[in-house]
Design a protein around this motif. Sequence first.
Motif, short mmCIF file in Angstrom:
data_model
loop_
_atom_site.label_atom_id
_atom_site.label_comp_id
_atom_site.label_asym_id
_atom_site.label_seq_id
_atom_site.Cartn_x
_atom_site.Cartn_y
_atom_site.Cartn_z
N GLU A 1 63.89 -47.88 -111.17
CA GLU A 1 64.31 -47.44 -109.84
C GLU A 1 64.12 -48.49 -108.74
O GLU A 1 64.89 -48.56 -107.80
CB GLU A 1 63.55 -46.17 -109.43
N GLY A 2 63.05 -49.30 -108.87
CA GLY A 2 62.80 -50.20 -107.77
C GLY A 2 61.54 -51.04 -107.93
O GLY A 2 60.92 -51.09 -108.99
N LEU A 3 61.16 -51.68 -106.81
CA LEU A 3 59.98 -52.54 -106.73
C LEU A 3 58.86 -51.77 -106.05
O LEU A 3 59.08 -51.06 -105.06
CB LEU A 3 60.32 -53.79 -105.93
N HIS A 4 57.64 -51.94 -106.56
CA HIS A 4 56.49 -51.20 -106.06
C HIS A 4 55.36 -52.19 -105.74
O HIS A 4 55.04 -53.05 -106.57
CB HIS A 4 56.03 -50.18 -107.09
N VAL A 5 54.77 -52.06 -104.56
CA VAL A 5 53.73 -52.99 -104.11
C VAL A 5 52.55 -52.19 -103.58
O VAL A 5 52.74 -51.19 -102.85
CB VAL A 5 54.26 -53.93 -103.01
N ARG A 6 51.34 -52.63 -103.92
CA ARG A 6 50.14 -51.96 -103.41
C ARG A 6 49.19 -52.98 -102.79
O ARG A 6 48.93 -54.03 -103.39
CB ARG A 6 49.42 -51.21 -104.53
N PHE A 7 48.69 -52.66 -101.63
CA PHE A 7 47.66 -53.44 -100.94
C PHE A 7 46.36 -52.64 -100.98
O PHE A 7 46.34 -51.45 -100.63
CB PHE A 7 48.00 -53.66 -99.47
N ASP A 8 45.26 -53.28 -101.36
CA ASP A 8 43.92 -52.71 -101.22
C ASP A 8 43.16 -53.57 -100.22
O ASP A 8 42.97 -54.77 -100.44
CB ASP A 8 43.21 -52.66 -102.56
N CYS A 9 42.72 -52.94 -99.13
CA CYS A 9 42.22 -53.70 -97.97
C CYS A 9 40.83 -53.25 -97.55
O CYS A 9 40.58 -52.05 -97.37
CB CYS A 9 43.15 -53.50 -96.77
N ILE B 1 40.15 -50.43 -87.12
CA ILE B 1 41.59 -50.14 -87.15
C ILE B 1 42.18 -50.24 -85.74
O ILE B 1 41.65 -49.65 -84.80
CB ILE B 1 41.86 -48.74 -87.71
N ILE B 2 43.26 -50.98 -85.63
CA ILE B 2 44.04 -51.02 -84.39
C ILE B 2 45.45 -50.58 -84.74
O ILE B 2 46.22 -51.32 -85.35
CB ILE B 2 44.06 -52.42 -83.76
N ALA B 3 45.79 -49.34 -84.35
CA ALA B 3 47.10 -48.78 -84.68
C ALA B 3 47.41 -47.65 -83.70
O ALA B 3 46.89 -46.54 -83.85
CB ALA B 3 47.11 -48.27 -86.12
N SER C 1 37.57 -44.88 -98.84
CA SER C 1 36.17 -44.72 -98.46
C SER C 1 35.99 -45.42 -97.13
O SER C 1 36.94 -46.00 -96.59
CB SER C 1 35.23 -45.30 -99.53
N GLU C 2 34.80 -45.40 -96.60
CA GLU C 2 34.56 -46.07 -95.33
C GLU C 2 34.82 -47.57 -95.49
O GLU C 2 34.17 -48.24 -96.29
CB GLU C 2 33.13 -45.83 -94.85
#
Length: 214
Positions: free
Chosen positions: A46-54, A59-61, A148-149
């Motif tokens: 179906e497609g391309l899948h990307v995951r970020f673990d940070c 947080i600034i949003a 998690s925190e």
Amino acid sequence: MQYECKYVENIVEADWNLLPDITLLDVVTGDKPRLHTSVRACWSQEGLHVRFDCEDDHIIATMINRDDPIYNEDVVEVFIDTTGTGYKYFEFEVSPRNVIFDAKIEITDMARAQGERHSTGTDDTSDYKTVDIAWDAHGMLTSVDKLSEGQYRYELHFPFADLEAVPDEGTVWKWNAYRIDGDQSGKFHFWAWSPTGAVNYHVPSKFGELKFVK
């Protein structure tokens, strides 16, 4: 630089921990950043899948609308060049509030693109590129989870229809993965898989390779 993007039969059941990971570095110096970011990618029919673990201790949003200038706050980013020429590519960003910025980029002056500095590299008034934010990746799916925190996970799913290309085993695209993170003092940090040498993510000559394998 090359990332081997492995094929998965079912992304829902995919074991992400079995996929190779890459680590983001300071975009200018290539040094280890103050917070860790790992990125994994895979592809399915179906497609391309990307995951970020940070890691994230602040947080600034504040923005809430699609295509708001979220690159002025915390974001993760993926640039994908399916042609490998560097002249046209897609830009995708996701904020901690799961707000999306997506655009088609066209480089009009490659020499400028390889040397010009920008605070974020995503302004649409620059004279070496055009940024089409009217374009939307309608099938793109994203999620943001607080594990998690101080630990956050971003998942981005791109149907090949939105990328206007379908890879096969052995296909090589160009890409880069980035992150912008603001700390408690208000200073912003810029990180990349393949450092560009400047606080500018729009340097396609520095993109790495995304090789599709089975």
